[in-house]
Design a protein around this motif. Structure first.
Motif, PDB file in Angstrom:
ATOM      1  N   GLU A 478       5.610  62.409  90.053  1.00 42.26           N
ATOM      2  CA  GLU A 478       6.111  61.719  91.180  1.00 42.26           C
ATOM      3  C   GLU A 478       7.211  62.449  91.846  1.00 42.26           C
ATOM      4  N   LYS A 479       6.823  62.827  93.243  1.00 42.53           N
ATOM      5  CA  LYS A 479       8.103  64.066  93.562  1.00 42.53           C
ATOM      6  C   LYS A 479       9.218  63.429  94.064  1.00 42.53           C
ATOM      7  N   GLU A 480       9.352  62.013  94.385  1.00 37.11           N
ATOM      8  CA  GLU A 480      10.410  61.566  94.729  1.00 37.11           C
ATOM      9  C   GLU A 480      11.371  61.130  93.552  1.00 37.11           C
ATOM     10  N   THR A 481      10.764  60.931  92.309  1.00 37.74           N
ATOM     11  CA  THR A 481      11.599  60.563  91.355  1.00 37.74           C
ATOM     12  C   THR A 481      11.482  61.657  90.327  1.00 37.74           C
ATOM     13  N   GLY A 482      10.435  62.475  90.131  1.00 35.57           N
ATOM     14  CA  GLY A 482      10.315  63.310  89.219  1.00 35.57           C
ATOM     15  C   GLY A 482       9.726  62.662  87.880  1.00 35.57           C
ATOM     16  N   LYS A 483       9.148  61.211  87.818  1.00 37.90           N
ATOM     17  CA  LYS A 483       8.706  60.879  86.673  1.00 37.90           C
ATOM     18  C   LYS A 483       7.179  61.156  86.457  1.00 37.90           C
ATOM     19  N   MET A 954       3.337  57.134  93.039  1.00 40.33           N
ATOM     20  CA  MET A 954       2.885  56.581  91.842  1.00 40.33           C
ATOM     21  C   MET A 954       1.619  55.495  92.184  1.00 40.33           C
ATOM     22  N   THR A 955       0.286  55.603  91.815  1.00 31.85           N
ATOM     23  CA  THR A 955      -0.828  55.027  92.215  1.00 31.85           C
ATOM     24  C   THR A 955      -1.186  54.012  91.153  1.00 31.85           C
ATOM     25  N   GLU A1004      10.194  41.761  83.754  1.00 33.29           N
ATOM     26  CA  GLU A1004       9.013  42.658  83.360  1.00 33.29           C
ATOM     27  C   GLU A1004       8.530  43.564  84.365  1.00 33.29           C
ATOM     28  N   GLN A1005       8.294  43.053  85.548  1.00 37.25           N
ATOM     29  CA  GLN A1005       7.671  43.915  86.537  1.00 37.25           C
ATOM     30  C   GLN A1005       8.642  45.088  87.133  1.00 37.25           C
ATOM     31  N   GLN A1006      10.202  44.622  86.935  1.00 30.78           N
ATOM     32  CA  GLN A1006      10.977  45.631  87.444  1.00 30.78           C
ATOM     33  C   GLN A1006      11.052  46.701  86.421  1.00 30.78           C
ATOM     34  N   ALA A1007      10.908  46.216  85.201  1.00 25.50           N
ATOM     35  CA  ALA A1007      11.099  47.298  83.798  1.00 25.50           C
ATOM     36  C   ALA A1007       9.905  48.187  84.079  1.00 25.50           C
ATOM     37  N   ASN A1008       8.772  48.085  84.916  1.00 25.77           N
ATOM     38  CA  ASN A1008       7.842  48.938  84.945  1.00 25.77           C
ATOM     39  C   ASN A1008       8.259  50.402  85.308  1.00 25.77           C
ATOM     40  N   THR A1009       9.379  50.490  86.141  1.00 21.26           N
ATOM     41  CA  THR A1009       9.832  51.784  86.704  1.00 21.26           C
ATOM     42  C   THR A1009      11.019  52.142  85.780  1.00 21.26           C
ATOM     43  N   LYS A1010      11.249  51.559  84.720  1.00 22.69           N
ATOM     44  CA  LYS A1010      12.357  52.075  84.070  1.00 22.69           C
ATOM     45  C   LYS A1010      12.114  52.859  83.102  1.00 22.69           C
ATOM     46  N   LYS A1011      12.586  54.244  82.512  1.00 21.65           N
ATOM     47  CA  LYS A1011      12.334  54.813  81.517  1.00 21.65           C
ATOM     48  C   LYS A1011      13.004  54.400  80.159  1.00 21.65           C
ATOM     49  N   GLU A1012      13.823  53.610  80.194  1.00 21.08           N
ATOM     50  CA  GLU A1012      14.511  53.372  78.835  1.00 21.08           C
ATOM     51  C   GLU A1012      14.413  52.006  78.412  1.00 21.08           C
ATOM     52  N   ILE A1013      14.280  51.440  77.017  1.00 22.02           N
ATOM     53  CA  ILE A1013      14.145  50.484  76.743  1.00 22.02           C
ATOM     54  C   ILE A1013      15.455  50.083  75.957  1.00 22.02           C
ATOM     55  N   TYR A1049      10.569  56.196  75.642  1.00 26.44           N
ATOM     56  CA  TYR A1049       9.437  56.353  75.975  1.00 26.44           C
ATOM     57  C   TYR A1049       9.358  56.813  77.249  1.00 26.44           C
ATOM     58  N   ASP A1050       8.218  57.822  77.380  1.00 31.28           N
ATOM     59  CA  ASP A1050       7.780  58.362  78.702  1.00 31.28           C
ATOM     60  C   ASP A1050       7.520  57.537  79.641  1.00 31.28           C
ATOM     61  N   ASP A1051       7.466  57.640  80.859  1.00 31.56           N
ATOM     62  CA  ASP A1051       7.367  56.817  82.157  1.00 31.56           C
ATOM     63  C   ASP A1051       5.912  56.297  81.952  1.00 31.56           C
ATOM     64  N   TRP A1052       5.129  57.417  81.738  1.00 29.84           N
ATOM     65  CA  TRP A1052       3.492  56.968  81.705  1.00 29.84           C
ATOM     66  C   TRP A1052       3.209  55.647  80.678  1.00 29.84           C
ATOM     67  N   VAL A1053       3.914  55.396  79.635  1.00 30.63           N
ATOM     68  CA  VAL A1053       3.375  54.478  78.868  1.00 30.63           C
ATOM     69  C   VAL A1053       3.488  52.935  79.260  1.00 30.63           C
TER      70      VAL A1053
END
Length: 1319
Positions: A478-483, A954-955, A1004-1013, A1049-1053
């Motif tokens: 994703e170009k905007e965030t680099g994720k 991100m689609t 939980e929905q907001q956590a979808n865009t977070k990389k860290e747990i 974990y990686d952003d895609w997970v």
């Protein structure tokens, strides 16, 4: 057998025939003995010519040839010397004594598996000796009672018959002595050069037969008459009788032997082999006696008052021509027995007892035939000891030649009848497949899962399997965030596997694991029956892209890493995962296989029985197709790969052309390669490879070579499947083709895509074939399937393909000549102008422009070819005959293709596309060749390429994405899962304000865009439902390894995990729970309890969740824990009420599986290190600097120029030679062929044909005829394999037919819905 008896009767000195006629019948006997030896000589010579020749050991060959000469001596003496002296009944019975030596050796070597069975060979020996004693006694009585035609010298012939029978019994010496340690080494050595030994021994046998005939009939009997040479010709009846009997004896003996082999191979040993062969003798006797009793009265002039008077009256009939010769001689031969005695006829019972003893001796000697176990596909050498059959004793030969399953002596292993277990890794590579294409491959894998069933249970086909899908280019940035997220292709793949799982089970996947790997990521699924499915997601920033590197990736992983961990389990650190309660997986990781531990089986499976099934991402196949390929590798140890019949699918003219092209390629070309040598290319879309073959020297290691030179780019990367097969062939492995193994794959439907695909295939095919031919001498030495004659065959086919453009141009010139009546030389000039023009276009224009021009020219050429087709037919009509070189070639081609299509009844409809193929010949063999050669420097894939830029957004979880355009309006509408969930929450609050909606769901929905747990509670939200014991273990683990568990974990997970978390929504959970309970109790015969459980547990779910959560809300951990506790209690009460407490554990496990969430895991440290090292050594992304790319481009263009120049010169020389022959004129240089009318009469006119054209036409016709004959041979053995498979095929589990039909209907309905939803 009857024809041989008649010939021996007609050649008897006591027959009523003239000496010249008897001499003729003796020659027919000689020919009947020579024919099987001649057939074996031709077959062995064929194998020596087309297989690798191994120099024989002279000592072993001398021993075998000596034994064969003794056998031939015994057979010749028995048939040519003894049998003409005996009556027809004695000849029928005496042949049973040839089992004497086999009985003795069975007793000596104790070949019986059960000790008590030694009584069979003992009884056989005693019965044979009794039969010989009765034979002597019978002839003593005949001489004593003065039976007509019996002389004192008959005792000598009885002794000679016993001696000759003993020599004949040496024929099957290999069968009993295979248990001897001393002989085993010689037999093993003999197998390596047996074909050459048969070439020599068959010639020696023929020489011995001729010597016996000459010595006995010329030197001893002196009955070679010197009458007029036309004597036999004048006796037309004698000539006809002899030839008919010879044909019956020779042809039906060979047919009996071949059908006997077929009967064993199709598992019909008892009813179609043992029973008819064992009762051949009694059947012949009964038939003969019936003819004797019914036809004897019809003999004119015979006295039928008594048997004695009847036999006496036959002497007077010898000079009359009103009686049937054969019937008269047989009747007269029967009268030579004790039946015609003037004193007493009771001695005839001695002859009857002799026949019974001999027959019973044969039956008891070959008792093992009735319990002969045959695997699905067997080699003839494993069914029968020797290839040669004895036509004089065909029934005895078949029985005694049947191979005994013996017990080895000392330390040698016994012959094992059971099929060894094997493991199959199905490996599909994906590169930008569409949704429908993914659906095909996954449906095939789930279909195989159903066929195999529970891995814990034994299967009739004795195999286990895993499915691996390797997805190239699986991630996007994703170009905007680099994720990094998975792209739309992976998203489609996830949706497809969920939908296929629903179609097969009506529920969501149970066990799903998401694993981060050094090459990208991995998704692991457990299929409904318990077999494993893996998705390997490749990140092109971390690992090399494209198919060859995916193959290298899975070969090292499956054959290297997995093979290592099962052989060294103590070196693998096992991890405990409290989220699962079943066995450890194939990777030795913490996640479990709820059904089965496949590693425990792989540990005992050798690399020879480890198979890799290479698939494309759009292949569709049935389990039977896979099993048929497994049979080939399992049975033939030298087979390194096997491929099936590939059927292109799709719609449109390009697909029609490819359907006939694929059909002809498989019907004729691949079968010819299989029969004459070895298949050169096993396509990667559906091929089975042997693990040990791939791991052989210079195969997998060399396959990892990175292309650095221009020729390597063409050979290695443009046709990786063909190159891999070339490496296997050069290493000595054989590649086979099974025509009954059907697979379906999408073919290019667009002209551009088709040309780009063949642009890769054409040069790669030529490069690999030339490489194989260049190393022909070494390959012939290494590979037993490739001979110098086969190399010559390939040289001829390559030469034909190189001359293809010139041949097509000359064919087009002929079309101009036919259609427009243009002069020959001018038509050639006109025909070569378009190819030259197009070649210049290909050098100057861009590829897209080249393809557009090729498409236009293809249409024009198609009209011309259609016109020429009708012009040729019209010319034949005007000439009044089709018996011309062109007419015969066209008609014979049409007939040959029609017959070939008839022999492939399931593919007969392919013949419809033959006309499309014909009119597209200029496009496929002229324009496409030019395009492929001129664009050889382009090494991109050419198909499935995408022009989309990197996704900027991100689609993931997009539910609706529509563009609405109307006049000046241009509006984009997009609804994601997050906005949909928020909308549902707002609606729920508005409808039911009392519902407790916590902020946890929003988080939980907001956590979808977070990389860290960041903390344990958030991690807990990602893990799903745990049992109470699992919770305590997890808490302990979290406290002990806080730093490790709080890993990033990686952003895609997370987005991928959310796709599988949808199973925990209220709407899906009820259906999943119902189907899970039904599946768990499916084999317990407790339908009433099962349905009661389903109903009560559904009510419990409704009671716990109704009015608390929305239908699309994912349940929180606390809700899942409460629900699991309530469901367990409800299940316990129901089972206790029905007194079914034994099922409580299974039901609780089903409830736990329903509520379990997908797991996010890490690789073991050992496997992580393996991937790191593999990436470092072989699979790191290739980064070429600009200078290197320019150098490669320059080399590729240079190679392109050389190839084009070579093609151009060769084809121009051919065209120029034809042109000058046309210019000189047919009157000067031509071949005159007489014009023949269709009724066979001469027209008196002559056709003038150019020598070059006629030579090329004849050579091409010879090639087609050779391929046609190979196809016939291959069809027969394909039929045998299919019939044997059908007789042992395992049915699907009980719901097969109805359920499979519903699955197919469900998939089609789903495809229709998806098609309309995308519009």
């Amino acid at each position: 057998q009857g024809s041989l008896l008649v010939l021996s009767t007609l050649s008897s000195p006591t027959s009523t025939r003239t000496p010249k006629e008897r001499q003729y019948y003796v020659l027919m006997l000689v020919c009947s003995l020579v024919v099987p030896n001649l057939l074996v000589f031709l077959k062995s010579l064929w194998k020596c010519a087309f297989k690798n020749f191994v120099p024989p050991n002279m000592r072993t060959m001398g021993i075998v040839c000596g034994i064969e000469c003794l056998v031939s001596l015994g057979t010749s003496i028995l048939v040519l010397v003894v049998m003409p002296q005996f009556d027809v009944l004695t000849n029928l019975f005496i042949s049973g004594g040839v089992c004497m030596l086999s009985s003795v050796l069975q007793i000596a070597f104790r070949l019986q598996r059960e000790n008590w069975k030694i009584i069979f060979p003992i009884c056989s020996l005693m019965l044979v000796l009794t039969g010989y004693f009765l034979l002597g006694a019978d002839y003593y009585v005949r001489v004593s009672s003065f039976v007509s035609g019996q002389e004192d010298d008959c005792y000598w012939y009885v002794g000679i018959a016993v001696f000759a029978s003993f020599l004949v019994s040496l024929t099957w010496w290999e069968n009993p002595v295979q248990a001897s340690n001393n002989m085993q080494e010689m037999l093993t050595e003999l197998d390596t050069f047996r074909d050459f030994v048969f070439v020599i021994s068959s010639l020696l046998r023929i020489v011995v037969i001729a010597a016996v005939y000459l010595i006995y009939h010329v030197l001893i009997q002196e009955n070679i008459a010197d009458d007029d040479e036309n004597t036999i010709v004048r006796h037309r009846e004698t000539l006809d009788i002899g030839l008919i009997l010879l044909f019956l004896q020779a042809f039906f003996s060979a047919a009996c032997h071949w059908f006997g082999v077929v009967a064993c191979k199709i598992h019909s040993v008892r009813m179609s082999f043992a029973f008819p062969v064992c009762f051949t003798g009694p059947a012949v006797l009964i038939l003969g006696m019936i003819l004797f009793l019914t036809q004897s009265e019809d003999l004119a002039g015979a006295d039928t008052t008594s048997i004695t008077d009847f036999c006496s009256s036959l002497v007077e009939l010898s000079t009359k021509n009103t009686s049937t010769v054969v019937m008269l001689e047989i009747t007269k031969s029967i009268c030579r027995t004790s039946l015609s005695s003037h004193y007493w006829t009771w001695p005839f019972s001695l002859l009857a007892l002799e026949g019974i003893c001999m027959w019973l001796g044969l039956i008891t000697c070959t008792y093992y035939v009735w319990n002969f176990r045959v695997q699905r596909i067997e080699r003839t050498t494993e069914l029968f000891v020797r290839r040669l059959y004895e036509s004089a004793f065909i029934d005895l030969s078949l029985l005694l030649n049947t191979k005994m399953k013996v017990v080895r002596t000392r330390n040698q292993e016994s012959v094992v009848d059971d099929v060894e277990n094997c493991v199959i890794y199905l490996c599909a590579t994906m590169w930008h497949e569409t949704y429908d294409e993914m659906l095909k491959i996954l449906t095939s894998m789930f279909r195989l899962d159903r066929y195999r069933g529970d891995p814990k249970e034994e299967h009739k086909d004795v195999f286990d399997f895993e499915c691996h899908i390797f997805v190239d280019d699986a991630f996007m940035i994703e170009k905007e965030t680099g994720k990094k997220f998975v792209n739309e292709y992976v998203t489609d793949l996830i949706h497809v596997v969920i939908e296929v799982y629903r179609v097969f089970t009506n529920k969501e996947p149970d066990d799903v694991s998401i694993i981060e790997t050094p090459y990208g990521g991995r998704l692991m699924f457990v299929m409904p029956e318990g077999n494993m499915l893996y998705f390997h997601l490749k990140d092109k920033q971390l690992i090399r892209n494209k198919k060859r590197w995916s193959q290298i990736m899975y070969l090292y992983y499956l054959l290297g890493w997995k093979g290592y961990i099962v052989k060294n389990p103590q070196k693998i650190t096992r991890q405990n995962n409290p989220c699962r309660a079943s066995l450890i997986s194939l990777d030795g990781e913490s996640f479990l296989l709820p059904q089965h531990d496949n590693d425990s089986k792989r540990k005992h499976i050798s690399d020879d029985n480890t198979y890799i099934m290479a698939l494309d991402g759009d292949t569709d196949f049935h389990p039977a197709a896979l099993i048929l390929l497994v049979d080939r590798l399992r049975k033939y140890g030298n087979v390194g790969a096997a491929c099936g019949r590939i059927h292109p699918t799709g719609m449109g003219p390009m697909v029609w052309y490819q359907k006939f092209e694929y059909a002809v390629g498989h019907w004729l070309q691949k079968t010819a390669e299989h029969v004459f040598g070895s298949v050169l290319c096993s396509p990667g879309c559906f091929s089975l490879f042997r693990g040990s073959a791939l791991m052989d020297d210079n195969v997998l290691k060399r396959y990892t070579t990175t292309a650095t030179r221009a020729s390597e780019y063409v050979q290695y990367d443009q046709g990786e499947d063909r190159w891999l097969c070339t490496l296997l062939l050069q290493q000595g492995w054989r590649v086979e083709y099974n025509a009954a193994s059907d697979a379906y794959t999408n073919s290019p439907q667009e002209f551009k895509e088709f040309y780009n695909q063949r642009r890769r295939w054409g040069p790669s095919t030529l490069a690999n074939t030339l490489d194989l031919l260049h190393s022909g001498n070494e390959t012939v030495k290494r590979n037993s399937s490739i001979s110098r004659l086969y190399i010559f065959y390939q040289i001829f086919t390559v030469s034909s393909s190189i001359l293809g453009p010139a041949s097509v141009s000359l064919m087009i010139a002929g079309a101009f000549q036919f259609v427009f009546q243009i002069e020959g030389t001018l038509s050639i000039i006109i025909a070569v102008i378009p190819p030259i023009f197009y070649m210049l276009i290909c050098f100057l224009a861009k590829p897209n422009a080249q393809i557009i021009i090729a498409a236009i020219m293809s249409v024009l050429y198609a009209f011309l070819m259609l016109a020429s087709f009708f012009a040729i037919i019209g010319d034949m009509a005007m000439q009044g005959t089709f018996i011309t070189p062109t007419g015969l070639f066209l008609v014979s081609m049409a007939v040959m293709y029609l017959v070939t299509a008839i022999l492939h009844p399931q593919e007969f409809s392919m013949i419809i596309y033959g006309l499309m193929y014909f009119i597209c010949i200029p496009s496929g063999y002229l324009l496409l060749t030019i395009y492929s050669l001129v664009n050889m420097h382009i090494v991109t894939w050419g198909t499935r390429e995408t022009n989309k830029e990197k996704e900027e957004k991100m689609t993931q979880n997009v539910l609706c994405d529509r563009n609405c355009k109307l006049c000046c309006w241009d509006m984009k509408l997009q609804v994601t899962q997050e906005t949909d969930n928020l909308l549902l929450q707002q609606l729920q609050q508005a409808v039911n304000p009392n519902t407790q909606v916590t902020e946890q769901v929003v988080k939980e929905q907001q956590a979808n865009t977070k990389k860290e747990i960041n903390n344990a509670p958030n991690e807990e939200n990602n893990k799903g439902i745990l049992s109470k014991s699992s919770d305590s273990k997890l808490a302990k683990k979290d406290n002990d390894n806080e730093d490790d568990d709080n890993m990033l974990y990686d952003d895609w997970v997370q987005p991928v995990k959310e796709e599988f978390l949808k199973k925990l929504t209220y709407a899906n959970m009820k259906r999943n729970l119902q189907e899970q309970i039904r599946y768990t109790l499916r084999n317990k015969n407790q339908e009433d309890v099962c349905e009661e459980l389903v109903m009560m547990l559904t009510d419990t779910v409704n009671g716990e969740l109704k009015d608390k959560v929305g239908p699309e809300d994912v349940l929180s951990d606390s809700q899942l824990e409460e629900l699991q506790y309530a469901l367990n209690e409800a299940a316990r009460r129901i089972l206790k009420t029905n007194r079914m407490e034994r099922l409580e554990r299974r039901v609780k496990r089903a409830i736990e599986k329903t509520l379990i969430a997908p797991q996010v895991e890490k690789l073991t440290e050992e496997e992580h290190d393996f991937w790191k090292k593999l990436l470092e050594r072989y699979l790191a992304p290739i980064v070429d600097d600009k200078a290197h790319k320019e150098e490669v481009t320059r080399e590729l263009k240079s190679l392109r120029n050389k190839a084009v120049f070579l093609y151009f010169i060769v084809n121009v020389l051919w065209i120029v030679a034809t042109f000058f022959l046309q210019a000189i004129g047919n009157d000067v240089i031509s071949i005159k062929i007489e014009k023949i009318w269709p009724n066979g009469t001469s027209s008196g006119e002559y056709l003038k044909v150019e020598p070059l054209s006629l030579m090329f036409l004849l050579s091409f016709a010879v090639l087609l005829v050779v391929q046609f004959l190979a196809m016939l041979y291959h069809r027969v053995y394909t039929l045998i394999h299919v019939v044997s498979y059908r007789s042992t095929e395992k049915d699907y589990i009980p719901r097969d037919e109805v359920s499979d039909l519903l699955i197919q209907i469900g998939i089609k309905v789903y495809l229709i819905i998806m098609h309309f939803s995308r519009q």
